[in-house]
Design a protein around this motif. Structure first.
Motif, PDB file in Angstrom:
ATOM      1  N   ILE A  54      42.242  23.787  18.298  1.00 46.13           N
ATOM      2  CA  ILE A  54      41.591  22.499  18.552  1.00 46.13           C
ATOM      3  C   ILE A  54      40.105  22.566  18.157  1.00 46.13           C
ATOM      4  N   LYS A  55      39.427  23.631  18.535  1.00 45.90           N
ATOM      5  CA  LYS A  55      38.001  23.784  18.162  1.00 45.90           C
ATOM      6  C   LYS A  55      37.824  23.791  16.655  1.00 45.90           C
ATOM      7  N   LYS A 107      38.484  20.204  15.341  1.00 44.31           N
ATOM      8  CA  LYS A 107      37.425  19.249  15.709  1.00 44.31           C
ATOM      9  C   LYS A 107      36.159  19.470  14.878  1.00 44.31           C
ATOM     10  N   SER A 108      35.911  20.704  14.489  1.00 42.37           N
ATOM     11  CA  SER A 108      34.693  20.987  13.727  1.00 42.37           C
ATOM     12  C   SER A 108      34.888  20.707  12.221  1.00 42.37           C
ATOM     13  N   GLN A 155      41.196  11.414  15.079  1.00 42.27           N
ATOM     14  CA  GLN A 155      40.915  12.333  16.178  1.00 42.27           C
ATOM     15  C   GLN A 155      41.999  13.403  16.261  1.00 42.27           C
ATOM     16  N   VAL A 156      41.598  14.550  16.751  1.00 43.14           N
ATOM     17  CA  VAL A 156      42.548  15.622  17.028  1.00 43.14           C
ATOM     18  C   VAL A 156      43.239  15.250  18.333  1.00 43.14           C
ATOM     19  N   TRP A 157      44.549  15.435  18.391  1.00 41.62           N
ATOM     20  CA  TRP A 157      45.277  15.078  19.611  1.00 41.62           C
ATOM     21  C   TRP A 157      46.492  15.977  19.790  1.00 41.62           C
ATOM     22  N   ASP A 182      46.030  16.992  13.687  1.00 39.92           N
ATOM     23  CA  ASP A 182      44.629  16.878  13.266  1.00 39.92           C
ATOM     24  C   ASP A 182      44.190  15.424  13.037  1.00 39.92           C
ATOM     25  N   LYS A 183      42.954  15.258  12.623  1.00 37.22           N
ATOM     26  CA  LYS A 183      42.348  13.934  12.442  1.00 37.22           C
ATOM     27  C   LYS A 183      43.051  13.103  11.374  1.00 37.22           C
ATOM     28  N   VAL A 236      39.400  17.566  26.549  1.00 38.24           N
ATOM     29  CA  VAL A 236      39.086  18.189  25.266  1.00 38.24           C
ATOM     30  C   VAL A 236      39.582  17.308  24.118  1.00 38.24           C
ATOM     31  N   VAL A 237      40.830  16.903  24.179  1.00 33.74           N
ATOM     32  CA  VAL A 237      41.444  15.997  23.217  1.00 33.74           C
ATOM     33  C   VAL A 237      42.425  15.101  23.976  1.00 33.74           C
TER      34      VAL A 237
END
Length: 175
Positions: free
Chosen positions: A169-170, A173-174, A61-63, A143-144, A90-91
């Protein structure tokens, strides 16, 4: 006449360097950690000293890692904006309570609100040093895969959140 050309050339060169330096944004300090894996750590949680947190717990996950302290005046300035950001969910926002007393950090969050999913307790500041922290607050977007993608130095503002953090972040996440 020629003896004045060298000092004049040096003076002009210094003016050019000064002009370039004045145009730089002090919040955009290049970090050698951008694009590299977040330094590993395993710290106790601020509120639950019997439990730990590490970057590996956040993989997939993005954090955000937000470095803060109860003694930090700038942290108080960014806190309402961090609270609003956390409410938007959002995160996950993980806190790193840096060079602070455990009870001082807990009291501060109780008094002002807790935007963090949890806070790691970095009493001696070693993890902060591993991340290149030289002052608080500092915020990292990870990032993830556990790679640091952004470092923001200084207190977050609505403008910084909307123009710096959210686009990054967008994008992450994509991906």
């Amino acid at each position: 006449m020629k003896r004045f050309l060298l000092p004049l050339g040096i003076f002009v060169g210094l003016l050019v360097f000064l002009g370039v330096g004045l145009r730089l944004n002090p919040r955009e300090i290049p970090s050698p950690f951008i694009g590299k894996p977040a330094p590993a750590f395993k710290l106790t949680q601020l509120h639950q000293p019997d439990k730990t947190i590490s970057p590996q717990d956040m993989e997939g996950q993005v954090w955000i890692l937000n470095v803060w302290a109860s003694w930090c005046v700038s942290c108080r300035a960014e806190h309402p904006y961090l609270m609003d950001f956390a409410k938007a969910n959002v995160v996950p926002v993980i806190g790193l309570n840096y060079k602070d007393g455990r009870m001082d950090g807990i009291k501060w969050l109780n008094d002002f609100g807790n935007p963090y999913a949890l806070s790691a307790f970095d009493n001696d500041g070693r993890v902060g040093i591993d991340y290149g922290v030289y002052g608080v607050p500092e915020t990292f977007v990870i990032d993830k895969k556990g790679v640091i993608r952004m470092k923001y130095t200084g207190p977050l503002t609505p403008e910084a959140i909307n123009t710096k953090l959210m686009p990054m972040i967008k994008e992450l996440k994509s991906a």
